[in-house]
Structures are given as C-alpha cells and as structure tokens.
Design a protein around this motif. Structure first.
Motif, PDB file in Angstrom:
ATOM      1  N   LYS A  17     -36.694   2.327 -30.982  1.00  0.00           N
ATOM      2  CA  LYS A  17     -35.540   2.673 -30.155  1.00  0.00           C
ATOM      3  C   LYS A  17     -34.628   1.468 -30.036  1.00  0.00           C
ATOM      4  N   TYR A  19     -30.988   0.491 -28.352  1.00  0.00           N
ATOM      5  CA  TYR A  19     -29.869   0.908 -27.512  1.00  0.00           C
ATOM      6  C   TYR A  19     -28.606   0.242 -28.018  1.00  0.00           C
ATOM      7  N   LEU A  62     -37.211  12.161 -22.770  1.00  0.00           N
ATOM      8  CA  LEU A  62     -35.909  11.824 -22.176  1.00  0.00           C
ATOM      9  C   LEU A  62     -35.224  10.665 -22.881  1.00  0.00           C
ATOM     10  N   VAL A  63     -35.942   9.972 -23.742  1.00  0.00           N
ATOM     11  CA  VAL A  63     -35.327   8.943 -24.568  1.00  0.00           C
ATOM     12  C   VAL A  63     -35.466   9.413 -26.013  1.00  0.00           C
ATOM     13  N   VAL A  64     -34.354   9.451 -26.724  1.00  0.00           N
ATOM     14  CA  VAL A  64     -34.374   9.954 -28.099  1.00  0.00           C
ATOM     15  C   VAL A  64     -34.694   8.785 -29.038  1.00  0.00           C
ATOM     16  N   VAL A  82     -38.997  21.184 -24.922  1.00  0.00           N
ATOM     17  CA  VAL A  82     -39.375  22.068 -23.813  1.00  0.00           C
ATOM     18  C   VAL A  82     -40.885  22.323 -23.826  1.00  0.00           C
ATOM     19  N   LYS A  85     -42.467  19.254 -22.430  1.00  0.00           N
ATOM     20  CA  LYS A  85     -42.283  19.114 -20.978  1.00  0.00           C
ATOM     21  C   LYS A  85     -43.183  20.073 -20.200  1.00  0.00           C
ATOM     22  N   ASN A  94     -39.097   4.772 -10.306  1.00  0.00           N
ATOM     23  CA  ASN A  94     -38.222   4.956  -9.138  1.00  0.00           C
ATOM     24  C   ASN A  94     -38.685   6.148  -8.333  1.00  0.00           C
ATOM     25  N   THR A  96     -37.929   9.423  -7.568  1.00  0.00           N
ATOM     26  CA  THR A  96     -37.049  10.479  -8.061  1.00  0.00           C
ATOM     27  C   THR A  96     -37.305  11.794  -7.321  1.00  0.00           C
TER      28      THR A  96
ATOM     29  N   ARG B 120     -31.818   7.200 -10.264  1.00  0.00           N
ATOM     30  CA  ARG B 120     -31.784   8.094 -11.418  1.00  0.00           C
ATOM     31  C   ARG B 120     -32.680   9.329 -11.221  1.00  0.00           C
ATOM     32  N   SER B 121     -32.437  10.007 -10.110  1.00  0.00           N
ATOM     33  CA  SER B 121     -33.320  11.122  -9.760  1.00  0.00           C
ATOM     34  C   SER B 121     -33.073  12.349 -10.639  1.00  0.00           C
ATOM     35  N   THR B 123     -33.933  12.523 -13.464  1.00  0.00           N
ATOM     36  CA  THR B 123     -35.194  12.611 -14.204  1.00  0.00           C
ATOM     37  C   THR B 123     -36.053  13.766 -13.707  1.00  0.00           C
ATOM     38  N   ALA B 126     -34.638  16.859 -15.105  1.00  0.00           N
ATOM     39  CA  ALA B 126     -34.620  16.791 -16.574  1.00  0.00           C
ATOM     40  C   ALA B 126     -36.013  17.016 -17.158  1.00  0.00           C
ATOM     41  N   LEU B 127     -37.058  16.759 -16.355  1.00  0.00           N
ATOM     42  CA  LEU B 127     -38.421  16.943 -16.852  1.00  0.00           C
ATOM     43  C   LEU B 127     -38.916  18.376 -16.671  1.00  0.00           C
ATOM     44  N   PRO B 131     -34.100  23.213 -21.676  1.00  0.00           N
ATOM     45  CA  PRO B 131     -33.299  22.330 -22.519  1.00  0.00           C
ATOM     46  C   PRO B 131     -32.209  21.656 -21.668  1.00  0.00           C
ATOM     47  N   ILE B 132     -31.894  20.404 -21.970  1.00  0.00           N
ATOM     48  CA  ILE B 132     -30.950  19.667 -21.134  1.00  0.00           C
ATOM     49  C   ILE B 132     -29.569  20.343 -21.058  1.00  0.00           C
ATOM     50  N   VAL B 290     -28.008  12.087 -19.849  1.00  0.00           N
ATOM     51  CA  VAL B 290     -29.391  12.308 -19.405  1.00  0.00           C
ATOM     52  C   VAL B 290     -30.385  11.836 -20.465  1.00  0.00           C
ATOM     53  N   LEU B 291     -30.119  12.181 -21.723  1.00  0.00           N
ATOM     54  CA  LEU B 291     -30.987  11.717 -22.803  1.00  0.00           C
ATOM     55  C   LEU B 291     -30.417  10.401 -23.297  1.00  0.00           C
ATOM     56  N   THR B 292     -31.178   9.347 -23.214  1.00  0.00           N
ATOM     57  CA  THR B 292     -30.629   8.053 -23.639  1.00  0.00           C
ATOM     58  C   THR B 292     -31.134   7.701 -25.026  1.00  0.00           C
TER      59      THR B 292
END
Lengths: 320, 292
Positions: A17, A19, A62-64, A82, A85, A94, A96, B120-121, B123, B126-127, B131-132, B290-292
């Motif tokens: 990855k 950035y 969540l990270v591609v 999906v 998940k 954090n 969340t 960054r809630s 998340t 998003a989980l 699909p996003i 959302v997707l980094t």
C-alpha cells in the motif's frame, strides 16, 4: 491465488500500500505475506507507523491495496468486500461508537445491520451488555464512558454477529494498566472459546502475553514471524548487553571470537554485545574499561524477549 | 472506583461462554436488510431528536411569516405579489422549498463532516455488510427524508399565520408534480449536501454557511417568483445556477399555479437531472473518502 486450505482464516500475498499525497508517495506497506489459521491468536507487532493499521485496513476492506491480494474467510478483500465484511468484526483504535445512540442501541443496530430481526438484535444486545458488564451503562452515551468501557462496548459490538475473525487495532493503546490487564483477560477468554483473533500492538508485552503467533513489522515489512518462543529462540534470542563509556570503547580482546557471543557492535562510545551466555560479561566490560582508563556511564541488559528480537533484526532499539 | 470492580467481575467472575461467542450466525444478512436497518437507525435518531429538530426547523420560517404576513400588513408595510396574490401566497412554496433544501443539505453535511474526521467514526457504518456506494445512497435517502419532514413541518405554520385578509391561496393543483418536485428537490439537496460534506474541510464549515447556504436561501426565489426578476435580468440568469430556484418554482406550479412560475420542463429537468448527476458525483467522492 489458489484456493487456500479450509482452516486458513486469512491469507495475504505480497500486499503493498502506497499512499499518494501532494508531498510525494508514502509507502506504508511494502510486501506483506500472512497466513492465519482458524482459532489462532495472531499478533502484528511493531512500532507506531510500521504499517500495522494499514495492513489491518486492507484485510478489513477499507484500505484498497496498491498491489498484492488477500483472502479473508475465503473471500477476496477487493473483489468481495461485502462477503468479507459479513464474516469479520473490527475494533478500531479510535472510539467509532455511534454517538447518536445509547450503548444498548449501538449493539442493537449493529445486529440489525448484520441481518438480525429487531427482536433477535435486542436479545443479543442484552446478552452482550451482560457479558461485558455494561448493563449499568445501558442507556449511556458512548462518549461519556471511560476508555475501558468504550473499548469493551466496541469489542461487544464487533462480536454481535458472531464474526469468524475478530480484528483489533491497538486495543489497549491509551488505556491505564489495570484496564489493559482486564481487557487481556477478556481477549484470552474469547480465544479459549475458539475465536480467531488478529491484533496489532506496539506493546511487546501485549504480544507476548496474548498471541500464539507474532509477526514483527517494521517499515511496512515483516521482519520475522513465528511463535513467541520460536522468535526468541531464533537468531535474535539472546541477551543484549549495551555499555556506554565516557571515552572511546576499550580494546575488547578476544571477546568477538568467544563461544556464547554471537555479535559485537560498536557505535561511538558504546558497545553492544549479543550473547547466549551473559554471566559475568558486564563485570568484564567494566574491568576492560578501567584498565584502559575509561569508566562506564550507562549499562543495560535485556533478557531474551521480543525486544531483543527486534533489536537483533533491526539494529535499533524498540521505540513504542 | 466502580469501573475497576465491574471489569474485574467480567474477567474473573463471569466467563465468556463459548457458544455465546462463536455459535454460527443465525441470519445471513442481505443488502436490502442492511440498508433498511440503517434507515431504521436514522428514524430512531430522528425520533429521539424530534423536539429539537422541530424547533430548529420551524424557528426561521415561523418568524418570517410572522413578520411578513402578519406584522407588516398590520402596520401597512405589506408587500403585494403579482396579480394581486398576497405575499403569504408567494411565501408558502418558497418557505417550504427552502426548508426542504436547508434541512436536507444540513442533514447530509454535518454528520458526515464529523464522521469523516473526528474519530473517523464512518468506519462503523463502512464495516456493515453493504457496498460503500450504497452507503452513500443510504445517507442521501436519509437526509432527503429529513428534508421532506422539514418541508412538511413548515406547511402548517406558513398556511395559518397571517393577518386578516392576507390568507395565502394554496391548494395542490397537481399532485404528481407536487410529489415529484418535493421528492427530487429533497434528493437533490441531500446529494449536494453529501458532496459538500465529503469535499469541504470541517474547519471551513462557517464559510460554507456564508458562501453557499445563505446565497442559496436568499436568492432561491423564496420571497418572489422567478418571473418577477424580469427587471433584474442579470440576477434572473444568475439565479438559474441556484438549485433552490427550481424547487420553489416547482412548488409554485403545483401549489399556487396562478402566481407566475417556470414551465414544467424548466424545473423538472434540472431537478431530476441534477439529482442524478449529483448523486453519481457524491457517491464517487464519498467512496474515495471512505476507502483509502
């Protein structure tokens, strides 16, 4: 990627990855391979900024990834997010939690997001509040909770839908020691119950206390992986003695060639000795200094631990 | 310390039962179920915040109709609309439209700014097994719903507060147009809000009010019909960039057809086309954030 054997919970191959930012590219993960079996408690250990959270981010969709691939519970994280998940639970670093909902509702709606009926979701929420001793915080706002309570609620929330793999990103960072030990107990209970767990941590003792297997990560790469015992028993599993003098390091004579000493490193006025057998070594180094007219200003001795493993692998002291 | 003892009990007294934690899931989630569960969450939050929402949504239009449809006519300073329509008649579609626009935009922008930055809630949502891009759509639909509620709340206030003889002449002349305009107007505002929420830095939220929301409401043909701008031609043309104009004019066509308004195609096209374009664009920027 070929179909992994059925008891493999996570398989990652050559994950990268990078950035991109206006100030240039930042490589966060540079080729990570992972295999985690079902029921295993797996730890990613490394200093802050090593790429652990990015790795977990890729495994939780969540990270591609920039390149490479990963399968979690048999599904591709990029192509079938999906499906992935549905089978994982994640506890972020954090808080969340949903600020507009009570503790109970946080659990209730998580259940409903995962397809439970309203009634089943409420029953499950009650069950988890009870289990994590949060019944008295039932109607509380998640941001009025202590760090430990919020973390327990987040773990409870991640477990609502009975995930196949539970991910925890730095679960005890910022918690007081007492709360940390209590969370460890919860995590051990979970593992005993058969839960597959992947955890990232920058605390050596956390990895040692909890994990079946550990991968030591630094600068986006895995330096070594295995059970804690294996890691300690590998090349780095030694006592590391570091001595600093108030002048240049004295002539060490035949120290380098001696049995039981595997490596001697000099830097400035400091000498670092990697030894299997360290008895009497400190006294010897003090004596050598005295006869050369320099005295010892600082000395430290590390027992075989993940810290010595890290030191041996990177040549740097572990910074938390 | 109560926390400490509570935690101790968890770990020692009560052991985590194996079956509670690892029994196979009873239900397989499906995407529509997850989507509806998220909508149910929004409804729960709206219900909890109903009183504060009610006050927030109503305060401004209430004051407005009070001053312009009651006080000013009483003291002889009332404004007359075109063709003898009372000012109240002109205000009803305008204030309902502006309420929809503001409430839907704000319902999309502000939670999102928080979710994308502080802790960054995002998340959390998003989980969920969705699909996003659908998560973005869900946020648009939820915000549009709040916009519609905002619009409906304003109706009674603007219908009933006025001085004697200043009653607005309002009836739903065209139900299909009324519904299409209300719904697409709310969706347009919500998707625009989602877009702004993903691209604007929260520290500049104040500026957003000044340079986006204020001009939209003040110049959105809320207080006058678009055709009345014939005398200020440049503003009439500039107003065409304001989405609220189409919502106000569409509601005029449906509610107060006797007051001058744009032809049907002229407001439906931007409302529907704009909704599609903004939803597409906002979904893309949201997914990228959302997707980094």
């Amino acid at each position: 990627m070929t179909e992994p054997p059925p008891d493999i919970a996570i398989g990652a191959v050559d994950l990268h990855k990078t950035y991109t930012s206006p100030r240039g590219d930042v490589p966060a993960v540079q080729g990570i391979d992972l295999d985690v079996r079902q029921g295993e408690f797996f730890g990613l250990l490394g200093p802050n900024g090593a790429g652990k959270s990015t790795t977990i981010g890729m495994l939780t969709t969540l990270v591609v990834p920039t390149s490479g691939s990963a399968r979690v519970c048999g599904f591709d994280v990029e192509k079938q997010p999906v499906e992935v998940k549905r089978r994982i639970g994640m506890v972020s670093q954090n808080n969340t939690l949903d600020n507009d909902l009570t503790a109970f509702e946080n659990l209730e709606f998580r259940g409903r997001y995962f397809g439970m009926s309203a009634r089943d979701a409420r029953r499950r929420a009650e069950e988890l509040l009870e289990l994590f001793n949060l019944t008295d915080r039932r109607e509380g706002n998640p941001f009025e909770m202590s760090g430990g309570q919020a973390k327990r609620l987040m773990i409870g929330r991640a477990l609502v839908h009975r995930p196949e793999v539970l991910f925890l990103d730095e679960p005890t960072a910022g918690l007081d020691p007492q709360t940390r030990v209590n969370l460890w107990k919860i995590l051990r209970e979970l593992q005993k119950a058969g839960q597959t767990i992947v955890l990232t941590t920058h605390y050596m003792e956390e990895a040692e206390a909890l994990c079946d297997r550990v991968a030591v990560v630094d600068h986006g790469k895995i330096l070594a992986s295995g059970t804690v015992e294996e890691l300690k028993g590998s090349a780095g599993a030694e006592t590391v003695l570091t001595v600093a003098y108030d002048g240049s390091v004295p002539d060490l004579g035949g120290l380098r060639e001696r049995d039981g000493i595997s490596k001697v490193e000099l830097s400035g006025n400091q000498v670092r000795v990697f030894a299997h057998e360290a008895d009497g070594l400190l006294g010897e180094l003090v004596a050598l200094g005295t006869s050369a007219g320099v005295s010892v200003t600082d000395a430290s001795q590390l027992r075989p631990s993940l810290e010595t493993v890290f030191l041996t692998l990177t040549g740097r002291e572990y910074r938390e | 310390m109560t926390t400490k003892t509570a935690q101790g009990k968890t770990a020692q007294g009560k052991t985590v039962q194996a079956e509670t934690l690892t029994a196979p899931p009873a239900v397989r989630p499906t995407i529509p179920r997850t989507f509806m569960a998220m909508m149910a969450r929004e409804v729960r939050v709206m219900r909890k915040n109903f009183l504060s929402t009610f006050v927030r949504v109503l305060a401004q239009p209430l004051m407005f109709v009070f001053v312009f449809a009651y006080v000013l006519p009483k003291i002889g300073g009332g404004m007359a609309g075109q063709g003898g329509a009372t000012f109240a008649t002109i205000l009803v579609p305008g204030l309902v439209g502006s309420s929809i626009m503001m409430q839907a935009m704000m319902a999309a922008i502000f939670p999102l700014m928080m979710e994308l930055t502080w802790q960054r809630s995002i998340t959390d949502r998003a989980l969920a097994p969705l699909p996003i891009p659908l998560l973005a759509i869900q946020k648009i639909v939820a915000a549009a719903l709040q916009g519609l509620i905002g619009g409906l709340l304003v109706f009674p206030a603007v219908l009933f507060i006025h001085a004697d003889g200043q009653a607005p002449e309002v009836h739903v002349a065209n139900w299909p147009i009324f519904l299409v305009v209300m719904i697409t107007g709310a969706l347009l505002a919500a998707s625009g809000g989602l877009l702004l929420g993903t691209v604007i830095n929260p520290q500049k939220a104040q500026v957003l009010f000044a340079v986006v929301l204020m001009p939209i409401t003040m110049l959105g043909c809320v207080y006058y019909p678009w055709s009345a701008l014939d005398n200020v031609r440049w503003l009439q043309i500039a107003s065409l960039f304001n989405p609220l104009v189409y919502l106000s004019e569409g509601l005029r066509a449906a509610l107060t057809p006797d007051v001058g308004h744009m032809p049907t195609w002229a407001f439906l096209l931007p409302l529907i086309g704009g909704t599609i374009a903004l939803t597409w664009f906002a979904t893309r920027t949201f997914t990228k954030r959302v997707l980094t």
